[in-house]
Motif scaffolding. Sequence first.
Motif, PDB file in Angstrom:
ATOM      1  N   CYS A 468       0.773  -1.223   0.074  1.00  0.00           N
ATOM      2  CA  CYS A 468      -0.080   0.243   0.099  1.00  0.00           C
ATOM      3  C   CYS A 468       0.841   1.333  -0.048  1.00  0.00           C
ATOM      4  N   LYS A 469       1.868   1.236   0.597  1.00  0.00           N
ATOM      5  CA  LYS A 469       2.795   2.245   0.772  1.00  0.00           C
ATOM      6  C   LYS A 469       3.658   2.876  -0.682  1.00  0.00           C
ATOM      7  N   THR A 470       3.739   1.741  -1.148  1.00  0.00           N
ATOM      8  CA  THR A 470       4.669   1.717  -2.323  1.00  0.00           C
ATOM      9  C   THR A 470       3.392   1.599  -3.666  1.00  0.00           C
ATOM     10  N   ARG A 471       2.321   1.879  -3.364  1.00  0.00           N
ATOM     11  CA  ARG A 471       0.985   2.098  -4.295  1.00  0.00           C
ATOM     12  C   ARG A 471       0.896   1.079  -5.215  1.00  0.00           C
ATOM     13  N   GLN A 472       1.327   0.031  -4.547  1.00  0.00           N
ATOM     14  CA  GLN A 472       1.099  -1.366  -5.613  1.00  0.00           C
ATOM     15  C   GLN A 472      -0.392  -1.946  -5.248  1.00  0.00           C
ATOM     16  N   ILE A 473      -1.341  -0.962  -5.402  1.00  0.00           N
ATOM     17  CA  ILE A 473      -2.749  -1.267  -5.185  1.00  0.00           C
ATOM     18  C   ILE A 473      -3.289  -2.642  -5.632  1.00  0.00           C
ATOM     19  N   THR A 474      -3.179  -2.992  -7.166  1.00  0.00           N
ATOM     20  CA  THR A 474      -3.587  -4.036  -7.602  1.00  0.00           C
ATOM     21  C   THR A 474      -3.044  -5.267  -6.919  1.00  0.00           C
ATOM     22  N   ILE A 490      -8.858 -11.583   9.138  1.00  0.00           N
ATOM     23  CA  ILE A 490      -8.511  -9.941   8.498  1.00  0.00           C
ATOM     24  C   ILE A 490      -9.425  -9.002   9.234  1.00  0.00           C
ATOM     25  N   ASP A 491      -8.483  -8.243  10.111  1.00  0.00           N
ATOM     26  CA  ASP A 491      -9.101  -7.213  10.960  1.00  0.00           C
ATOM     27  C   ASP A 491      -9.337  -5.972  10.202  1.00  0.00           C
ATOM     28  N   ILE A 492      -9.791  -5.202  11.082  1.00  0.00           N
ATOM     29  CA  ILE A 492     -10.001  -3.596  10.532  1.00  0.00           C
ATOM     30  C   ILE A 492      -8.960  -2.924   9.959  1.00  0.00           C
ATOM     31  N   ALA A 493      -7.559  -3.372  10.676  1.00  0.00           N
ATOM     32  CA  ALA A 493      -6.249  -2.681  10.318  1.00  0.00           C
ATOM     33  C   ALA A 493      -6.000  -3.076   9.034  1.00  0.00           C
ATOM     34  N   CYS A 494      -6.217  -4.161   8.406  1.00  0.00           N
ATOM     35  CA  CYS A 494      -5.862  -4.591   7.196  1.00  0.00           C
ATOM     36  C   CYS A 494      -6.709  -3.919   6.116  1.00  0.00           C
ATOM     37  N   TYR A 495      -7.923  -3.760   6.432  1.00  0.00           N
ATOM     38  CA  TYR A 495      -8.924  -3.085   5.451  1.00  0.00           C
ATOM     39  C   TYR A 495      -8.324  -1.455   5.460  1.00  0.00           C
ATOM     40  N   ASN A 496      -8.263  -1.063   6.579  1.00  0.00           N
ATOM     41  CA  ASN A 496      -7.819   0.621   6.709  1.00  0.00           C
ATOM     42  C   ASN A 496      -6.742   0.736   5.913  1.00  0.00           C
ATOM     43  N   LEU A 497      -5.522  -0.233   5.635  1.00  0.00           N
ATOM     44  CA  LEU A 497      -4.478  -0.087   4.787  1.00  0.00           C
ATOM     45  C   LEU A 497      -4.750   0.252   3.452  1.00  0.00           C
ATOM     46  N   LEU A 498      -5.733  -0.720   2.930  1.00  0.00           N
ATOM     47  CA  LEU A 498      -6.266  -0.562   1.644  1.00  0.00           C
ATOM     48  C   LEU A 498      -7.246   0.502   1.264  1.00  0.00           C
ATOM     49  N   ILE A 499      -8.167   0.618   2.199  1.00  0.00           N
ATOM     50  CA  ILE A 499      -8.907   1.974   2.073  1.00  0.00           C
ATOM     51  C   ILE A 499      -8.199   3.299   2.000  1.00  0.00           C
ATOM     52  N   ASN A 500      -7.155   3.338   2.733  1.00  0.00           N
ATOM     53  CA  ASN A 500      -6.317   4.686   2.779  1.00  0.00           C
ATOM     54  C   ASN A 500      -5.551   4.639   1.488  1.00  0.00           C
ATOM     55  N   LYS A 507      -9.168   6.418  -5.940  1.00  0.00           N
ATOM     56  CA  LYS A 507     -10.017   5.646  -6.246  1.00  0.00           C
ATOM     57  C   LYS A 507     -11.205   5.390  -5.176  1.00  0.00           C
ATOM     58  N   ILE A 508     -11.756   6.297  -5.044  1.00  0.00           N
ATOM     59  CA  ILE A 508     -12.689   6.626  -3.862  1.00  0.00           C
ATOM     60  C   ILE A 508     -13.834   5.705  -3.933  1.00  0.00           C
ATOM     61  N   GLU A 509     -14.433   5.215  -5.164  1.00  0.00           N
ATOM     62  CA  GLU A 509     -15.461   4.403  -5.325  1.00  0.00           C
ATOM     63  C   GLU A 509     -14.908   3.093  -4.798  1.00  0.00           C
ATOM     64  N   LEU A 537     -12.969  11.949  -0.090  1.00  0.00           N
ATOM     65  CA  LEU A 537     -14.136  12.515  -0.559  1.00  0.00           C
ATOM     66  C   LEU A 537     -13.815  14.003  -0.807  1.00  0.00           C
ATOM     67  N   CYS A 538     -13.071  14.657   0.350  1.00  0.00           N
ATOM     68  CA  CYS A 538     -12.859  16.049   0.283  1.00  0.00           C
ATOM     69  C   CYS A 538     -11.837  16.453  -0.839  1.00  0.00           C
ATOM     70  N   GLN A 539     -10.962  15.298  -0.933  1.00  0.00           N
ATOM     71  CA  GLN A 539     -10.021  15.585  -1.890  1.00  0.00           C
ATOM     72  C   GLN A 539     -10.725  15.767  -3.479  1.00  0.00           C
ATOM     73  N   GLU A 540     -11.569  14.983  -3.669  1.00  0.00           N
ATOM     74  CA  GLU A 540     -12.251  14.934  -4.886  1.00  0.00           C
ATOM     75  C   GLU A 540     -13.502  16.039  -4.927  1.00  0.00           C
ATOM     76  N   GLY A 541     -13.721  16.941  -3.972  1.00  0.00           N
ATOM     77  CA  GLY A 541     -14.831  17.822  -3.696  1.00  0.00           C
ATOM     78  C   GLY A 541     -16.201  17.478  -3.748  1.00  0.00           C
ATOM     79  N   SER A 542     -16.207  16.076  -3.232  1.00  0.00           N
ATOM     80  CA  SER A 542     -17.560  15.650  -2.948  1.00  0.00           C
ATOM     81  C   SER A 542     -17.999  16.104  -1.336  1.00  0.00           C
ATOM     82  N   LEU A 543     -18.148  17.112  -1.378  1.00  0.00           N
ATOM     83  CA  LEU A 543     -18.201  17.914   0.268  1.00  0.00           C
ATOM     84  C   LEU A 543     -19.569  17.245   1.216  1.00  0.00           C
TER      85      LEU A 543
END
Length: 628
Positions: A468-474, A490-500, A507-509, A537-543
């Motif tokens: 995730c840190k090296t942006r290898q999202i796929t 798989i705990d919430i910490a794992c999901y947080n890494l990918l969501i972040n 890739k907000i969707e 969401l703020c970064q893409e203007g979806s306030l």
Amino acid sequence: MSIGAIVSAFTKFPQFQFQFHHHHHHHHHQGTFLYNFDALLHSPSSSHLRICNNIVITTSSSSVVNPKRSISTQPKPPKSASNNLQDALVSFNWMLKSSSIPSIYSISKLLVSIAKMGHYNTVLSLLKQVHLRGVPVDACVINIEINCYCHLNRVDFGFSLFGSLFKRGYEPSVVTFTTLIKGLFAQDQFSEAKNLLVKLVTEKQIEPDAVTYGTVINGLCKSGNTKTAIELLRSMETLNFEDEGMLYCYSMIIDSLCKDRMISDAKNLLVEMSKKGFSPNVVTYSSLIHGLCNFGHWKEVTELLREMVDRNVSPNVHTFNIVVDAFCKEGMVKEAEDVLEVMIKRGEVPNVVTYNALMDGYCLRGQMEEAQKVFDSLVNRGLQPNIISYNSLINGYCKKRKIDEAMHLLREIRRNGVNHTVVTYNTILHGLLENGKFAAAEELFNEMLAEGRIPDVCTYTILLDSMCKTRQITEAFSFLRLMQKNELHIDIACYNLLINATCKVGKIEIAKELLNEVFSNGLQPNARTYSAIIDGLCQEGSLDEAKELLMRMEDNGCFPTEFTYNVIVQGFLKKNKTYEAMALLEKMQESGFSAANSTIEMLVEVLPTREQDPTLLNMILKLAPKDT
């Protein structure tokens, strides 16, 4: 209350007391307060029965009961029952090969000694040979066999053997039932264990003794059922058990209350037991001291140490280790060193746990030279560093980015034959990846697999974090699916890494889909989860959507953090929506949070456009960090 008062309180104990019942070769587990069933056992006239009783207290290292800390004298093992497994097996083979049928009494003693070493499968294998040799077995041997199956988490086999006792014409004893109860607790069958005790009490065929009650209380405490354990203690008080048995149960419940963070209840129980004539011992006091240290109640720790002086109860190496460890966790390593000095002066020899706590304290402060000195001191005193000693140093070096030193320690572990764990590899793996040494990390991971170390969820999380840190999202997504396929938790910490990571690359969707997956998997998102998506969401203007998610977050019982407020306020300010930003700033102030410097800078830029409005300036002054 001065911290020095605690150190001073230790010096009040008479020196000779520190020599009492001390065994230099004992190694105790950190943070666990152990007591012994031995003294609780009845002493039947038959030494054969005494051997049977001993098998009940043969426990694994993870048990609360510690056979090493003996109050009463244990029956001495026969000369053939060496502490060395090989010697015991030679004696066993010699017995079976002798021309006459060996006595079951001698075999029982030998099997007990092997079981005490923890070789339960070996005992069962030897028992098969006993049956083949035609040696008639008795109730004691069957109890030994039941005990071994219970330790191997096969209480079902234990109950099968229980049935065979009747077939052979034997009556099960209280020892048999106690062993089965302990086996049920070991397999988390709490209600069955409790029901078995209730059945014994109601049917009155066999009278449960203090050991049986102690076993049930032990199991209830370890499973978090402290309230039920207290109820059982109350019923024990009417049965006139010996003080030793009652003291064991009181001590265990006090320890359990402390672990449940119910310190005031634990203190009340200590006062209550004293009023009822049961004098607390070093185990009782150590349990309560540990609980108080965890909350930083140093004044009460000092008072308890003084009470121990008044009652002539000497602190042992456990008591000292608790205080040393507590000081180190608070970063007060100098005070911990003072306690160590008092400890040595008073005749208590520090063990590897003491030195590990000190090392960890220095590592937490990043003082690796001092930590290394403690490690060297441990070795120079003739103590054997364990894997915890090495892991503390390795973790410290990795945090200071001294990966070469960490790798040197890994090689030393292998050279010295220390049984290292997946934790050791995880620590270095994380250090290598954090420092961008990907090839070395891959090599270490392959070494780990080659040594037969099975990666755990922490290993996979470290690898996922690096992707995730090296942006290898796929690749990170594929890895998450692989973890799910392998049925890893798989705990919430794992999901947080990918969501972040997905939010960071816009890739907000996908991040929102992951949030839905979190809910469908029965997990609860935390503040990090929501904050990452709100930021995206703020970064893409979806306030409006960001504000809606903020409200949803609060509705779900997850409260926004300082970071959450800052990102959403900045989002509105970027779009020149000052009115909405002001409303959020007010909520932020009500929650006691400060604005980040970057938020303050944005607010200052807005000031000239609202110079007629003093509200914004007042808000800036209120929200500015206190140290600016």
